[in-house]
Design a protein around this motif. Structure first.
Motif, PDB file in Angstrom:
ATOM      1  N   PRO A   1       0.807  -1.216   0.000  1.00 44.55           N
ATOM      2  CA  PRO A   1       0.000   0.000   0.000  1.00 44.55           C
ATOM      3  C   PRO A   1       0.840   1.266   0.000  1.00 44.55           C
ATOM      4  N   ALA A   2       0.286   2.286  -0.600  1.00 42.95           N
ATOM      5  CA  ALA A   2       0.929   3.597  -0.576  1.00 42.95           C
ATOM      6  C   ALA A   2       0.904   4.130   0.851  1.00 42.95           C
ATOM      7  N   LEU A   3       1.829   4.996   1.157  1.00 44.97           N
ATOM      8  CA  LEU A   3       1.914   5.577   2.492  1.00 44.97           C
ATOM      9  C   LEU A   3       0.607   6.272   2.863  1.00 44.97           C
ATOM     10  N   ASN A   4      -0.015   6.931   1.913  1.00 43.19           N
ATOM     11  CA  ASN A   4      -1.279   7.613   2.167  1.00 43.19           C
ATOM     12  C   ASN A   4      -2.363   6.619   2.592  1.00 43.19           C
ATOM     13  N   THR A   5      -2.386   5.456   1.992  1.00 41.35           N
ATOM     14  CA  THR A   5      -3.347   4.419   2.358  1.00 41.35           C
ATOM     15  C   THR A   5      -3.097   3.941   3.779  1.00 41.35           C
ATOM     16  N   VAL A   6      -1.853   3.719   4.112  1.00 40.36           N
ATOM     17  CA  VAL A   6      -1.491   3.289   5.472  1.00 40.36           C
ATOM     18  C   VAL A   6      -1.916   4.343   6.486  1.00 40.36           C
ATOM     19  N   LYS A   7      -1.678   5.598   6.166  1.00 43.36           N
ATOM     20  CA  LYS A   7      -2.059   6.690   7.072  1.00 43.36           C
ATOM     21  C   LYS A   7      -3.558   6.692   7.320  1.00 43.36           C
ATOM     22  N   LYS A   8      -4.358   6.491   6.266  1.00 45.42           N
ATOM     23  CA  LYS A   8      -5.813   6.474   6.408  1.00 45.42           C
ATOM     24  C   LYS A   8      -6.261   5.343   7.331  1.00 45.42           C
ATOM     25  N   ILE A   9      -5.691   4.176   7.129  1.00 47.79           N
ATOM     26  CA  ILE A   9      -6.063   3.012   7.941  1.00 47.79           C
ATOM     27  C   ILE A   9      -5.673   3.233   9.399  1.00 47.79           C
ATOM     28  N   LEU A  10      -4.458   3.711   9.627  1.00 48.20           N
ATOM     29  CA  LEU A  10      -4.004   3.955  10.997  1.00 48.20           C
ATOM     30  C   LEU A  10      -4.848   5.015  11.682  1.00 48.20           C
ATOM     31  N   GLU A  11      -5.252   6.029  10.946  1.00 48.26           N
ATOM     32  CA  GLU A  11      -6.087   7.083  11.514  1.00 48.26           C
ATOM     33  C   GLU A  11      -7.414   6.515  12.008  1.00 48.26           C
ATOM     34  N   VAL A  12      -8.029   5.652  11.205  1.00 44.48           N
ATOM     35  CA  VAL A  12      -9.296   5.038  11.606  1.00 44.48           C
ATOM     36  C   VAL A  12      -9.104   4.162  12.845  1.00 44.48           C
ATOM     37  N   LEU A  13      -7.959   3.502  12.923  1.00 41.72           N
ATOM     38  CA  LEU A  13      -7.677   2.622  14.063  1.00 41.72           C
ATOM     39  C   LEU A  13      -7.208   3.396  15.291  1.00 41.72           C
ATOM     40  N   GLY A  14      -6.939   4.679  15.124  1.00 40.07           N
ATOM     41  CA  GLY A  14      -6.488   5.490  16.252  1.00 40.07           C
ATOM     42  C   GLY A  14      -5.028   5.270  16.601  1.00 40.07           C
ATOM     43  N   ILE A  15      -4.234   4.910  15.600  1.00 36.34           N
ATOM     44  CA  ILE A  15      -2.807   4.652  15.805  1.00 36.34           C
ATOM     45  C   ILE A  15      -2.018   5.700  15.036  1.00 36.34           C
ATOM     46  N   GLU A  16      -1.006   6.246  15.677  1.00 37.53           N
ATOM     47  CA  GLU A  16      -0.168   7.246  15.011  1.00 37.53           C
ATOM     48  C   GLU A  16       0.933   6.556  14.215  1.00 37.53           C
ATOM     49  N   LEU A  17       1.251   7.111  13.067  1.00 35.63           N
ATOM     50  CA  LEU A  17       2.297   6.552  12.213  1.00 35.63           C
ATOM     51  C   LEU A  17       3.636   6.526  12.943  1.00 35.63           C
TER      52      LEU A  17
END
Length: 43
Positions: free
Chosen positions: A19-35
Motif C-alpha cells: 500500500p501507498a503511504l497515504n493508504t497506510v495513514k488512512k487506515i491507521l487514523e481510523v484505528l487510532g494509531i499514530e504513524l
C-alpha cells in the motif's frame, strides 16, 4: 471509514499488498494509531 477498498485491506492482511503511504495513514487514523508509533515499533 478509511475510504480504502476491501480488496486493498484483504491484500494487506494477507501480506500481499504494497500500500501507498497515504493508504497506510488512512487506515491507521481510523484505528487510532499514530504513524510515528508504528515506525518506532519497527526500529
Amino acid at each position: 471509514m478509511a475510504q480504502v477498498g476491501v480488496a486493498t485491506i484483504k491484500d494487506i492482511e494477507r501480506g500481499k499488498g504494497n500500500p501507498a503511504l497515504n493508504t497506510v495513514k488512512k487506515i491507521l487514523e481510523v484505528l487510532g494509531i499514530e504513524l510515528d508509533y508504528m515506525v518506532r515499533q519497527t526500529i
